[in-house]
Design an enzyme around this catalytic site. Structure first.
Site, PDB file in Angstrom:
ATOM      1  N   SER A  95     -12.786  -3.168   1.181  1.00 21.81           N
ATOM      2  CA  SER A  95     -13.238  -2.784   2.317  1.00 21.81           C
ATOM      3  C   SER A  95     -14.643  -2.335   2.411  1.00 21.81           C
ATOM      4  O   SER A  95     -15.308  -1.722   1.696  1.00 21.81           O
ATOM      5  CB  SER A  95     -12.240  -1.211   2.526  1.00 21.81           C
ATOM      6  OG  SER A  95     -10.708  -1.601   2.785  1.00 21.81           O
ATOM      7  N   ARG A 145       0.641  -1.222  -0.068  1.00 19.50           N
ATOM      8  CA  ARG A 145       0.005  -0.312  -0.057  1.00 19.50           C
ATOM      9  C   ARG A 145       0.963   1.394   0.189  1.00 19.50           C
ATOM     10  O   ARG A 145       1.423   1.628   1.013  1.00 19.50           O
ATOM     11  CB  ARG A 145      -0.752  -0.043   1.272  1.00 19.50           C
ATOM     12  CG  ARG A 145      -1.707   1.079   1.367  1.00 19.50           C
ATOM     13  CD  ARG A 145      -2.681   0.866   2.634  1.00 19.50           C
ATOM     14  NE  ARG A 145      -3.700   2.078   2.737  1.00 19.50           N
ATOM     15  CZ  ARG A 145      -3.422   3.086   3.259  1.00 19.50           C
ATOM     16  NH1 ARG A 145      -2.205   3.290   3.879  1.00 19.50           N
ATOM     17  NH2 ARG A 145      -4.316   4.104   3.414  1.00 19.50           N
ATOM     18  N   LYS A 198      -3.762   6.318   8.277  1.00 20.69           N
ATOM     19  CA  LYS A 198      -4.680   6.447   7.247  1.00 20.69           C
ATOM     20  C   LYS A 198      -5.339   7.795   7.402  1.00 20.69           C
ATOM     21  O   LYS A 198      -6.254   7.903   8.415  1.00 20.69           O
ATOM     22  CB  LYS A 198      -5.915   5.504   7.120  1.00 20.69           C
ATOM     23  CG  LYS A 198      -6.515   5.448   5.906  1.00 20.69           C
ATOM     24  CD  LYS A 198      -7.536   4.061   5.758  1.00 20.69           C
ATOM     25  CE  LYS A 198      -8.696   4.248   4.867  1.00 20.69           C
ATOM     26  NZ  LYS A 198      -8.537   4.480   3.264  1.00 20.69           N
TER      27      LYS A 198
END
Ligand code: 3NM
Length: 220
Positions: A115, A44, A144
């Site tokens: 998600s 990521r 995040k």
């Protein structure tokens, strides 16, 4: 891939990118996490300092090679083109990314994670071909910037009570101390960035967290 296999891969799930690796470089961290027994690695590469172009590609290929050597699936966050270019084992997408059905059509039988934050998002993602759902943030997270509101472990119970029996991984603020309660609430595994990438001893942290997950799954 069948659901039992996916559930196994979700148990100790590392999410990693160069931006999260401040104490050491991503390769050193991934090597230590693999030696500790992570069951899946998601690449990521997000945030202001995220790598791009050939640097991004080089890091993805290096981490993929480490995962392949250990037989651990390597999946890419968001970037379907990158996943196809390097023949990754799968893709993880959020609600704001490309539609899950379209991604499924592009990636064939590779792993698809989505998600989800509500029962209806969860149902829809599974109808569209997701193999598993990422549920979060369970706890507050500093990893995040655009995370949703903290959901607590209650969201996992709610999904299970509403007949969502598909593979689920909890994410957001999960630490060694919190891993067991995430599994007790109904998750099949824990997805973790900072508790691993910022650990003093990455290998030992993974060993301990994985054993908490395994023990709790057996007791459940
Ligand atoms: N997704 P940490 S929370 C990548 O809620 C990500 O979907 C989330 O990092 C979600 O383990 C999150 O350091 C960050 O809290 C997880």
């Amino acid at each position: 891939m069948n659901q039992d296999q996916i559930r196994h891969y979700l148990q100790m799930y590392l999410v990693v990118g160069s931006v999260n690796c401040k104490a050491s470089d991503p390769i050193t961290i991934v090597k230590a996490a693999l030696s500790g027994g992570v069951t899946l690695v998601q690449f990521r590469e997000k945030g202001a300092d995220a790598l791009q172009g050939t640097e991004l590609l080089r890091l993805a290929l290096q981490i993929q090679a480490l995962c392949r050597a250990e037989g651990v699936p390597f999946i890419i966050n968001d970037d379907v083109d990158l996943a196809l270019e390097i023949d990754a084992d799968g893709v993880h997408i959020g609600q704001d990314d490309e539609n899950a059905e379209a991604v499924r059509a592009k990636i064939g039988d590779r792993i698809l994670g989505v998600s989800a934050h509500t029962v209806s998002e969860a149902r829809f993602a599974m109808q569209q071909g997701a193999d598993y759902l990422g549920i979060g943030p369970i706890y507050p997270t500093h990893s995040k910037d655009d995370a949703h509101e903290v959901q607590g472990t209650a969201i996992l119970c709610e999904l299970r009570e509403n007949g969502i029996h598909v593979p689920l991984v909890g994410i957001g603020g999960i630490t060694e101390e919190r891993a067991a309660e995430v599994i007790k609430a109904g998750a099949d595994g824990v997805a973790v960035i900072s508790a691993i990438t910022e650990a003093k001893d990455v290998h030992e942290t993974v060993v301990r967290m994985k054993s908490k997950v395994g023990n709790t799954l057996r007791e459940r």
